[in-house]
Scaffold this motif. Structure first.
Motif, PDB file in Angstrom:
ATOM      1  N   ARG A 112       0.584  -1.054   0.064  1.00 31.11           N
ATOM      2  CA  ARG A 112      -0.142   0.149  -0.048  1.00 31.11           C
ATOM      3  C   ARG A 112       0.656   1.051  -0.064  1.00 31.11           C
ATOM      4  O   ARG A 112       0.353   2.207  -0.638  1.00 31.11           O
ATOM      5  CB  ARG A 112      -1.002   0.045   1.171  1.00 31.11           C
ATOM      6  N   PRO A 113       1.965   1.255   0.629  1.00 24.14           N
ATOM      7  CA  PRO A 113       2.954   2.620   0.453  1.00 24.14           C
ATOM      8  C   PRO A 113       3.079   3.210  -0.930  1.00 24.14           C
ATOM      9  O   PRO A 113       3.142   4.100  -1.404  1.00 24.14           O
ATOM     10  CB  PRO A 113       4.072   2.479   1.429  1.00 24.14           C
ATOM     11  N   ALA A 114       3.602   2.041  -1.555  1.00 21.50           N
ATOM     12  CA  ALA A 114       3.831   2.311  -3.030  1.00 21.50           C
ATOM     13  C   ALA A 114       2.572   2.323  -3.768  1.00 21.50           C
ATOM     14  O   ALA A 114       2.467   3.421  -4.840  1.00 21.50           O
ATOM     15  CB  ALA A 114       4.565   0.810  -3.615  1.00 21.50           C
ATOM     16  N   MET A 115       1.500   1.822  -3.479  1.00 23.74           N
ATOM     17  CA  MET A 115       0.283   2.059  -4.073  1.00 23.74           C
ATOM     18  C   MET A 115      -0.231   3.561  -3.782  1.00 23.74           C
ATOM     19  O   MET A 115      -0.580   4.331  -5.129  1.00 23.74           O
ATOM     20  CB  MET A 115      -0.826   1.194  -3.725  1.00 23.74           C
ATOM     21  N   ALA A 169       1.926   5.634  -6.251  1.00 26.50           N
ATOM     22  CA  ALA A 169       1.525   5.593  -7.639  1.00 26.50           C
ATOM     23  C   ALA A 169       0.021   6.139  -7.871  1.00 26.50           C
ATOM     24  O   ALA A 169      -0.298   6.605  -9.223  1.00 26.50           O
ATOM     25  CB  ALA A 169       1.432   4.080  -8.131  1.00 26.50           C
ATOM     26  N   ALA A 170      -0.717   6.248  -7.149  1.00 27.20           N
ATOM     27  CA  ALA A 170      -2.272   7.015  -7.490  1.00 27.20           C
ATOM     28  C   ALA A 170      -2.008   8.342  -7.525  1.00 27.20           C
ATOM     29  O   ALA A 170      -3.090   8.790  -8.022  1.00 27.20           O
ATOM     30  CB  ALA A 170      -3.153   6.478  -6.154  1.00 27.20           C
ATOM     31  N   ALA A 171      -0.835   8.851  -7.134  1.00 33.83           N
ATOM     32  CA  ALA A 171      -0.882  10.348  -7.457  1.00 33.83           C
ATOM     33  C   ALA A 171      -0.574  10.595  -8.878  1.00 33.83           C
ATOM     34  O   ALA A 171      -0.869  11.862  -9.570  1.00 33.83           O
ATOM     35  CB  ALA A 171       0.281  10.864  -6.605  1.00 33.83           C
ATOM     36  N   TYR A 172      -0.252   9.642  -9.575  1.00 35.48           N
ATOM     37  CA  TYR A 172       0.227   9.612 -11.223  1.00 35.48           C
ATOM     38  C   TYR A 172      -0.752   8.909 -11.967  1.00 35.48           C
ATOM     39  O   TYR A 172      -0.736   9.240 -13.382  1.00 35.48           O
ATOM     40  CB  TYR A 172       1.719   9.164 -11.336  1.00 35.48           C
ATOM     41  N   TRP A 194      -8.901   2.103  -7.127  1.00 35.40           N
ATOM     42  CA  TRP A 194      -8.843   2.255  -5.677  1.00 35.40           C
ATOM     43  C   TRP A 194      -7.929   3.390  -5.628  1.00 35.40           C
ATOM     44  O   TRP A 194      -7.124   4.011  -6.287  1.00 35.40           O
ATOM     45  CB  TRP A 194      -7.853   1.405  -5.189  1.00 35.40           C
ATOM     46  N   THR A 195      -8.075   4.229  -4.366  1.00 37.11           N
ATOM     47  CA  THR A 195      -7.497   5.565  -4.005  1.00 37.11           C
ATOM     48  C   THR A 195      -7.121   5.418  -2.313  1.00 37.11           C
ATOM     49  O   THR A 195      -7.914   4.464  -2.176  1.00 37.11           O
ATOM     50  CB  THR A 195      -8.379   6.729  -4.283  1.00 37.11           C
ATOM     51  N   PRO A 196      -6.106   6.160  -2.108  1.00 39.22           N
ATOM     52  CA  PRO A 196      -5.743   5.754  -0.742  1.00 39.22           C
ATOM     53  C   PRO A 196      -6.851   5.965   0.290  1.00 39.22           C
ATOM     54  O   PRO A 196      -6.797   5.622   1.399  1.00 39.22           O
ATOM     55  CB  PRO A 196      -4.644   6.759  -0.465  1.00 39.22           C
ATOM     56  N   ASP A 197      -8.109   6.970  -0.137  1.00 39.70           N
ATOM     57  CA  ASP A 197      -8.886   7.102   0.761  1.00 39.70           C
ATOM     58  C   ASP A 197     -10.145   6.494   0.242  1.00 39.70           C
ATOM     59  O   ASP A 197     -11.420   6.957   0.857  1.00 39.70           O
ATOM     60  CB  ASP A 197      -9.198   8.969   0.898  1.00 39.70           C
ATOM     61  N   ALA A 198     -10.316   5.577  -0.350  1.00 42.19           N
ATOM     62  CA  ALA A 198     -11.511   4.998  -0.927  1.00 42.19           C
ATOM     63  C   ALA A 198     -12.216   3.863   0.133  1.00 42.19           C
ATOM     64  O   ALA A 198     -11.495   3.557   1.095  1.00 42.19           O
ATOM     65  CB  ALA A 198     -11.188   3.915  -2.095  1.00 42.19           C
ATOM     66  N   ALA A 199     -13.379   4.132   0.421  1.00 45.45           N
ATOM     67  CA  ALA A 199     -14.264   3.365   1.465  1.00 45.45           C
ATOM     68  C   ALA A 199     -14.199   1.955   0.890  1.00 45.45           C
ATOM     69  O   ALA A 199     -14.234   1.482  -0.208  1.00 45.45           O
ATOM     70  CB  ALA A 199     -15.620   3.893   1.134  1.00 45.45           C
ATOM     71  N   ALA A 259      -9.999 -10.348   1.746  1.00 42.36           N
ATOM     72  CA  ALA A 259      -9.417  -9.197   0.985  1.00 42.36           C
ATOM     73  C   ALA A 259     -10.387  -8.112   0.746  1.00 42.36           C
ATOM     74  O   ALA A 259     -11.548  -8.363   0.381  1.00 42.36           O
ATOM     75  CB  ALA A 259      -8.685  -9.595  -0.381  1.00 42.36           C
ATOM     76  N   LYS A 260      -9.943  -6.754   1.202  1.00 48.07           N
ATOM     77  CA  LYS A 260     -10.798  -5.626   1.086  1.00 48.07           C
ATOM     78  C   LYS A 260     -10.855  -5.184  -0.319  1.00 48.07           C
ATOM     79  O   LYS A 260      -9.825  -5.350  -1.220  1.00 48.07           O
ATOM     80  CB  LYS A 260     -10.324  -4.480   1.950  1.00 48.07           C
ATOM     81  N   VAL A 261     -12.114  -4.610  -0.832  1.00 47.72           N
ATOM     82  CA  VAL A 261     -12.165  -4.229  -2.053  1.00 47.72           C
ATOM     83  C   VAL A 261     -13.167  -2.934  -1.915  1.00 47.72           C
ATOM     84  O   VAL A 261     -13.672  -2.644  -0.850  1.00 47.72           O
ATOM     85  CB  VAL A 261     -13.094  -5.055  -3.010  1.00 47.72           C
ATOM     86  N   PRO A 262     -12.919  -1.786  -2.872  1.00 44.70           N
ATOM     87  CA  PRO A 262     -13.589  -0.730  -3.066  1.00 44.70           C
ATOM     88  C   PRO A 262     -15.253  -0.881  -2.826  1.00 44.70           C
ATOM     89  O   PRO A 262     -15.565  -1.777  -3.605  1.00 44.70           O
ATOM     90  CB  PRO A 262     -13.352   0.116  -4.126  1.00 44.70           C
TER      91      PRO A 262
END
Length: 185
Positions: free
Chosen positions: A58-61, A64-67, A87-92, A100-103
């Motif tokens: 997740r830290p790398a994700m 990457a989500a910024a780009y 997915w975004t870092p703040d996705a519910a 495994a969690k999914v959006p």
């Protein structure tokens, strides 16, 4: 011993080997993955939400989500390829199959880079997964449509001399660990 029995034994051993690696993990474990992904800014990719004792991408994700588009796998049915939801870092997030969690809001897309979780790997790109064949079916499908980079992400201690493989197993193109990048070859 059949290939299925060999793989079952290897999975049990791999889980046992991975547990202490996970227990000693730290926040910097995705540093090399971030470096690799920086070379692919804007290319749609999928990471994964870690379960059990998996290394955490997740830290790398997050970076990457910024780009560009980042997603996570969604299991829709047994014996079917995975689909990938944005997915975004703040996705519910909500619970998906197998823990495994999914959006919560599923917006599907096809990645060109797939970060693949695993139990063990070898330097030839062999990977032992959980046995459902989801990533193998998915990589086969994606690769039939376009070049798709499969990056195995694991703890360095998950390396084995040779992963037990079958004809349907899809190879990894690159392996990234908390200790460095392994070129497949």
């Amino acid at each position: 011993m059949s290939v299925a029995e060999i793989k079952a034994k290897a999975r049990k051993e791999a889980f046992a080997r991975r547990k202490p690696l996970f227990e000693r993990a730290n926040a910097a474990q995705a540093g090399y993955l971030s470096e690799v992904l920086a070379g692919y800014r804007g290319v749609p990719l999928s990471g994964f939400m870690p379960i059990r004792t998996e290394i955490d991408p997740r830290p790398a994700m997050n970076e990457a989500a910024a780009y560009g588009a980042v997603g996570v796998p969604v299991i829709e049915a047994e014996a079917q390829p995975l689909r990938f939801a944005r997915w975004t870092p703040d996705a519910a997030m909500v619970a998906g199959p197998f823990g495994a969690k999914v959006p919560a809001a599923l917006e599907f897309f096809e990645p060109e880079i797939v970060i693949v979780p695993l139990l063990s790997f070898d330097r030839n790109g062999g990977r032992l997964g959980y046995g459902g064949g989801f990533y193998d079916r998915t990589l086969e499908m994606l690769r039939s449509r376009r070049a798709t980079l499969a990056i195995g992400f694991a703890f360095a201690g998950q390396e084995v001399g040779a992963a037990p493989l079958e004809a349907t197993d899809q190879p990894l193109d690159l392996i990234v660990t908390e200790a460095g990048v392994i070129e497949v070859g």
